[in-house]
Design an enzyme around this catalytic site. Structure first.
Site, PDB file in Angstrom:
ATOM      1  N   HIS A 184       6.210 -72.673  -4.149  1.00 25.46           N
ATOM      2  CA  HIS A 184       5.941 -74.011  -3.593  1.00 25.46           C
ATOM      3  C   HIS A 184       6.949 -75.042  -4.112  1.00 25.46           C
ATOM      4  O   HIS A 184       7.415 -75.891  -3.354  1.00 25.46           O
ATOM      5  CB  HIS A 184       4.526 -74.469  -3.961  1.00 25.46           C
TER       6      HIS A 184
ATOM      7  N   HIS B 100     -13.875 -70.304  -8.989  1.00 23.02           N
ATOM      8  CA  HIS B 100     -15.250 -69.945  -8.665  1.00 23.02           C
ATOM      9  C   HIS B 100     -15.436 -68.459  -8.436  1.00 23.02           C
ATOM     10  O   HIS B 100     -16.459 -67.892  -8.806  1.00 23.02           O
ATOM     11  CB  HIS B 100     -15.778 -70.801  -7.510  1.00 23.02           C
TER      12      HIS B 100
ATOM     13  N   GLU C 183      -1.281 -78.374  -0.270  1.00 23.14           N
ATOM     14  CA  GLU C 183      -2.329 -77.846   0.613  1.00 23.14           C
ATOM     15  C   GLU C 183      -3.642 -78.610   0.423  1.00 23.14           C
ATOM     16  O   GLU C 183      -4.709 -78.018   0.296  1.00 23.14           O
ATOM     17  CB  GLU C 183      -2.553 -76.352   0.344  1.00 23.14           C
TER      18      GLU C 183
ATOM     19  N   HIS D 137      -1.041 -78.243  -6.120  1.00 19.32           N
ATOM     20  CA  HIS D 137      -1.240 -77.241  -5.070  1.00 19.32           C
ATOM     21  C   HIS D 137      -2.191 -77.762  -3.999  1.00 19.32           C
ATOM     22  O   HIS D 137      -1.861 -77.798  -2.830  1.00 19.32           O
ATOM     23  CB  HIS D 137      -1.762 -75.917  -5.642  1.00 19.32           C
TER      24      HIS D 137
HETATM   25 CO    CO Z   1      -0.114 -71.707  -2.299  1.00 21.40          CO
END
Ligand code: CO
Length: 296
Positions: A243, A124, A211, A181
Site C-alpha cells: 500500500h 476479531h 480502505e 489501512h
Molecule cells: Co490492504
C-alpha cells in the site's frame, strides 16, 4: 407423560455426553501436573514485501531482548500472504496452526500479542481463535494483548510516536498526511479518533485511510481549504509494504502522491512502517507486558 419423556431423553443424553467428554478430558491429561511453560505468539497481518521484513525483525529482536527466557512464535493472519510466501518456500503459520503447535509442545501459558493497528476484522478473527483454544483447555492460560490503538494511554503514546515519525525537514506550514489501512469494520473510527488527538497538537497533521474513512478526497479538500502547497506523506501501517509503495507513493494516477501532485501540491514521501520505530514498538510491547503480568 409419554411426550414429556420424549423431550427429556435428548436432554439426558446430552448431559451424559457432556459428562463423558469432561471425563475423557481429565483422563487424557493422565492427571500429571505440568510445569509452567510460557510462550509468546506474535500475530501480524503479514507482508510478502521483502523490504517490509525489517519491521517484523525489529519487533522480534525487541521482544526477545525484553523476555530472553520466553520462546517467541510468529503467525500471520492473512491467508493470501501466507500462501504467497509458501510459493517462495517460506512457511508461516496461521494463528490456529501456531497455537496447535504450541499446545503440542506443552506450553501452559500463552501470551498472544496482536501486532495489528486497530481491533478490526483481523483482530476479531483472532479473538475467536484464542477463545476456541481457551475452551479446548490445552493451556492453563491464554490471553490476547490489545492491538496498537486501544486504551487512551496507548492513544496518547501513539500521538507522540506519530510526531516522532515526522522528518525534521518538514516546515511548520507544510502538512503531514499519514496513510492508514482502514476497514469496513466499526473499528475504523480509531483513525479519525487518533487524527483528532494529533490535531490538538498540530492542525496540519492528517490521518487518512486507503480502505476506509477519511479517504484521500476528503483529505485533499481539507488541504485545499487550508491552502497547503506542500505535503509529507507517510504510511501509518506497521510495514511500508504494497500500500505504501503503490497506493501512497506510486506513480499510478490514483496514488495519493499523484492525486495531490496533480492538484498542485508538492509531495515528499517517507517509506518507513510504524514497526520500524521504537516508539510504536514500545506500545505493542507494553500490551504484551500487561498480558505476561497476568501469568505471574
Ligand atoms: Co490492504
Amino acid at each position: 407423560m409419554k411426550k414429556m419423556m420424549k423431550q427429556l431423553i435428548p436432554a439426558v443424553l446430552a448431559t451424559v455426553l457432556v459428562l463423558a467428554a469432561a471425563t475423557v478430558g481429565v483422563a487424557g491429561s493422565h492427571g500429571t501436573h505440568k510445569e509452567q511453560k510460557t510462550g509468546i505468539l506474535l500475530v501480524a497481518f503479514g507482508s510478502s514485501e521483502p523490504g517490509a521484513q525489517v519491521s517484523f525483525e525489529n519487533i522480534d529482536a525487541k521482544v526477545k531482548a525484553a523476555w530472553p527466557d520466553i520462546p517467541v512464535y510468529w503467525a500471520y493472519t492473512s491467508r493470501i500472504i501466507r500462501h504467497k510466501l509458501a510459493r517462495q518456500g517460506k512457511h508461516l503459520d496461521s494463528p490456529a496452526m501456531a497455537l496447535a503447535r504450541m499446545a503440542d509442545e506443552q506450553f501452559t501459558h500463552v501470551a498472544v500479542q496482536s501486532l495489528h493497528t486497530i481491533a478490526g476484522a483481523e483482530y476479531h478473527d483472532l479473538t475467536r481463535v484464542v477463545g476456541a483454544f481457551k475452551s479446548m483447555g490445552d493451556f492453563d492460560q491464554i490471553i490476547l494483548g490489545h492491538p496498537l490503538l486501544a486504551t487512551q494511554t496507548a492513544m496518547e503514546k501513539a500521538v507522540d510516536a506519530l510526531f516522532e515519525m515526522i522528518p525534521e525537514k518538514r516546515k511548520k506550514q507544510e502538512a503531514v498526511v499519514f496513510m492508514g489501512h482502514g476497514t469496513h469494520h466499526p473499528a475504523n473510527a480509531f483513525y479519525p479518533a487518533l487524527m483528532f488527538q494529533a490535531q490538538q497538537r498540530d492542525p496540519l497533521v492528517f490521518i487518512g485511510a486507503v480502505e476506509g474513512y477519511p479517504e484521500i478526497d476528503e483529505i485533499h479538500s481539507w488541504l485545499a481549504e487550508k491552502k497547503i502547497n506542500t505535503v509529507w506523506l507517510l504510511p501509518f501501517m506497521s510495514v511500508a509494504g504494497d500500500h505504501a509503495k503503490n497506493d501512497m507513493a506510486g506513480d499510478e494516477a490514483d496514488s495519493w502522491k499523484s492525486i495531490l501532485s496533480e492538484a498542485g501540491i508538492a509531495c515528499h514521501t517517507v517509506m518507513k512502517g510504524t514497526a520500524e520505530y521504537d516508539s510504536f514498538v514500545d506500545i505493542w510491547l507494553s500490551h504484551l507486558e500487561e498480558v505476561l503480568h497476568h501469568f505471574d
